[in-house]
Write a protein that holds these residues in place. Structure first.
Motif, PDB file in Angstrom:
ATOM      1  N   LEU A 188      61.739   1.503  -4.605  1.00  6.96           N
ATOM      2  CA  LEU A 188      62.933   1.083  -3.873  1.00  6.96           C
ATOM      3  C   LEU A 188      63.886   2.233  -3.580  1.00  6.96           C
ATOM      4  O   LEU A 188      64.265   2.448  -2.422  1.00  6.96           O
ATOM      5  N   PRO A 189      64.326   3.009  -4.597  1.00  6.38           N
ATOM      6  CA  PRO A 189      65.301   4.066  -4.299  1.00  6.38           C
ATOM      7  C   PRO A 189      64.773   5.134  -3.337  1.00  6.38           C
ATOM      8  O   PRO A 189      65.525   5.645  -2.502  1.00  6.38           O
ATOM      9  N   SER A 190      63.489   5.472  -3.408  1.00 12.44           N
ATOM     10  CA  SER A 190      62.951   6.517  -2.536  1.00 12.44           C
ATOM     11  C   SER A 190      62.274   5.945  -1.298  1.00 12.44           C
ATOM     12  O   SER A 190      62.358   6.511  -0.211  1.00 12.44           O
ATOM     13  N   GLY A 191      61.603   4.807  -1.464  1.00 15.79           N
ATOM     14  CA  GLY A 191      60.848   4.238  -0.352  1.00 15.79           C
ATOM     15  C   GLY A 191      61.710   3.692   0.759  1.00 15.79           C
ATOM     16  O   GLY A 191      61.257   3.613   1.911  1.00 15.79           O
ATOM     17  N   VAL A 192      62.946   3.309   0.455  1.00 19.02           N
ATOM     18  CA  VAL A 192      63.842   2.786   1.494  1.00 19.02           C
ATOM     19  C   VAL A 192      64.059   3.827   2.589  1.00 19.02           C
ATOM     20  O   VAL A 192      64.145   3.481   3.774  1.00 19.02           O
ATOM     21  N   GLY A 247      54.050  12.779   3.730  1.00 14.47           N
ATOM     22  CA  GLY A 247      54.726  13.525   2.667  1.00 14.47           C
ATOM     23  C   GLY A 247      55.541  12.622   1.764  1.00 14.47           C
ATOM     24  O   GLY A 247      55.598  12.843   0.543  1.00 14.47           O
ATOM     25  N   GLY A 248      56.165  11.593   2.353  1.00 13.91           N
ATOM     26  CA  GLY A 248      56.958  10.676   1.548  1.00 13.91           C
ATOM     27  C   GLY A 248      56.109   9.888   0.564  1.00 13.91           C
ATOM     28  O   GLY A 248      56.484   9.708  -0.606  1.00 13.91           O
ATOM     29  N   LEU A 258      62.267  13.426  -2.409  1.00 16.65           N
ATOM     30  CA  LEU A 258      62.048  13.507  -0.975  1.00 16.65           C
ATOM     31  C   LEU A 258      62.816  14.629  -0.285  1.00 16.65           C
ATOM     32  O   LEU A 258      62.766  14.734   0.950  1.00 16.65           O
ATOM     33  N   ASN A 259      63.514  15.447  -1.032  1.00 14.63           N
ATOM     34  CA  ASN A 259      64.392  16.442  -0.392  1.00 14.63           C
ATOM     35  C   ASN A 259      63.636  17.376   0.549  1.00 14.63           C
ATOM     36  O   ASN A 259      64.043  17.597   1.693  1.00 14.63           O
ATOM     37  N   LEU A 260      62.522  17.943   0.092  1.00 13.65           N
ATOM     38  CA  LEU A 260      61.759  18.875   0.924  1.00 13.65           C
ATOM     39  C   LEU A 260      61.164  18.150   2.134  1.00 13.65           C
ATOM     40  O   LEU A 260      61.175  18.668   3.253  1.00 13.65           O
TER      41      LEU A 260
END
Length: 453
Positions: A188-192, A247-248, A258-260
């Motif tokens: 949830l926090p990154s996949g959104v 990449g995600g 996910l920053n890069l």
């Protein structure tokens, strides 16, 4: 199987139905925002805000875009739509799925009592609806290989809606309390972010870029755009979306953040937008129609909002304040760019389809009006001015955290939307056509919500 073989003159029976239902969803979302529902009165990622987001992105923008693609993809590739009979079923699935999904969000927010399976059921219906859309348009594109430049944008957009729907379906399982969340704790926090970029950036923006290439050239009577710039816009944009998705997913799997990924994708996306903007400016400079019609002027203004959003987003990211300005930037993209572009093109497409349906059968046998005779641009222009002024005011109010100011600004946007809806209905009813030309022998007033084909 499907549309008539006369490309460019046949009318998809259900396109106007998609447009009508989409506008209803837009008005409902605007009214809820005016009433103080969702962000900024509640958390930007909370259930109330998700109701508004999905009303706008699925109910309004996606439904309108699907309707437009069913009409214009056959024009882009000079092939008939694969299966027009699928279009009403897709609309029914998308509408029912969104209603059930919104009920699930309302239950999650404590506004109604509902079972936990509402969210996955709604998501499943939406996935089924979008699967029909993708299959129909995908088979139409497949039959036209190799694809012309503008259609390649649509192909990438269709891939992005598949990614968006897959992530959305998975989120629905997590939010409904299944075991998926335990398997993917960072989903949830990154996949959104992936879900939002694939939806807003890939499906909606990238597809709109491709369609607008064709429409702007047609409406401005301009030659084809610069082939090199068009290829650069497509390749860099497709690369940006591929980096985000592939990449995600890898970043989620390896839990590396996910920053890069976002940095690389952002650089490629800016290059795509720069090439696209330069190409559109070239169309403007080489146009044969010196006095632009209202829909074209408003489309170019919407493009300016996209450029502004890209610049502001890059500046906010560089300053480390992107998160605090996320709401304002999202509103600028959703309303200043996408909603403005869709409304501007609906103002041309609806009269054009109405003209084809009403006067196409009698053309050459009786005097007929021009397409622009079905509208009153001077009267409609004030609604577009109010819409964009209200949108810019809403973005400013979000940037200074003024919730009341935001509601007042969106009230202006809602009023403008109602005014533009009236203009579309008047065009559909032939209300502004001179009586001497309105209904020559053999012509009939079209149905309001569905076309004869």
């Amino acid at each position: 199987m499907g549309s008539k073989p006369v490309i460019g003159t046949s009318v998809c029976k259900w396109t106007v139905s998609y447009f009508a239902l989409a506008v209803v969803w837009l008005l409902l979302a605007e009214v809820l925002m005016v009433a103080g529902f969702g962000f900024p009165h509640s958390d930007i990622g909370g259930p109330d805000t998700l109701v508004i987001v999905h009303m706008v992105c699925v109910g309004w923008l996606s439904t309108a875009l699907c309707g437009a693609l069913f009409q214009f993809v056959p024009v882009l590739v000079a092939k008939p739509l694969y299966a027009e009979r699928w279009t009403p079923l897709a609309l029914a699935l998308l509408t029912l799925g969104l209603i059930v999904l919104l009920a699930g969000f309302l239950a999650l927010g404590g506004h109604l009592n509902g079972p936990s399976w509402l969210l996955p059921l709604g998501a499943g219906l939406l996935v089924a609806g979008f699967a029909l859309v993708v299959a129909n348009l995908g088979m139409t594109l497949w039959s036209a290989r190799p694809l012309p430049a503008a259609a390649r944008f649509t192909a990438v957009g269709l891939a992005c809606i598949c990614v968006t729907a897959a992530f959305g379906g998975t989120f629905s399982l997590v939010l409904s309390g299944t075991g998926v969340g335990a398997l993917w704790p960072d989903l949830l926090p990154s996949g959104v972010s992936i879900h939002a970029i694939a939806g807003l950036g890939g499906w909606l923006t990238f597809t709109a870029m491709g369609v607008s290439y064709r429409l702007l050239a047609m409406f401005m009577l301009a030659p084809d755009g610069d082939a090199e710039l068009g290829r650069l816009a497509w390749r860099s944009g497709a690369a940006a979306l591929a980096v985000v998705v592939v990449g995600g997913v890898l970043a989620l799997w390896r839990a590396t953040g996910l920053n890069l990924v976002l940095l690389l994708a952002g650089a490629a996306a800016l290059l795509s937008l720069a090439a696209y903007g330069s190409d559109v400016f070239g169309l403007y400079r080489t146009r044969k129609r010196r006095a632009l019609e209202l829909n074209t002027r408003m489309s170019l203004l919407s493009l300016g909002n996209l450029v502004a959003a890209a610049i502001l987003g890059a500046a906010s990211a560089a300053a480390g304040s992107l998160q605090s300005h996320a709401g304002a930037l999202a509103f600028l993209v959703a309303f200043g760019w996408l909603t403005g572009l869709v409304l501007a093109n609906l103002y041309k497409i609806v009269p054009f389809l109405t003209w084809l349906e009403t006067y196409g059968p009698v053309m050459g046998r009786a005097p007929t009006p021009r397409v622009q005779d079905l509208v009153a641009e001077r009267r409609a222009s004030k609604w577009f001015v109010l819409f964009f002024a209200g949108t810019w005011a809403a973005v400013f109010m979000l940037s200074i955290d003024s919730a009341l100011g935001f509601r007042i600004a969106v009230a202006l946007v809602t009023l403008a939307t109602l005014g533009l809806c009236e203009e579309l209905v008047r065009a559909r009813r032939l209300a502004d056509v001179a009586e001497s030309l309105r209904l020559p022998l053999g012509a009939t007033v079209p149905h309001l919500l569905v076309s004869r084909n």
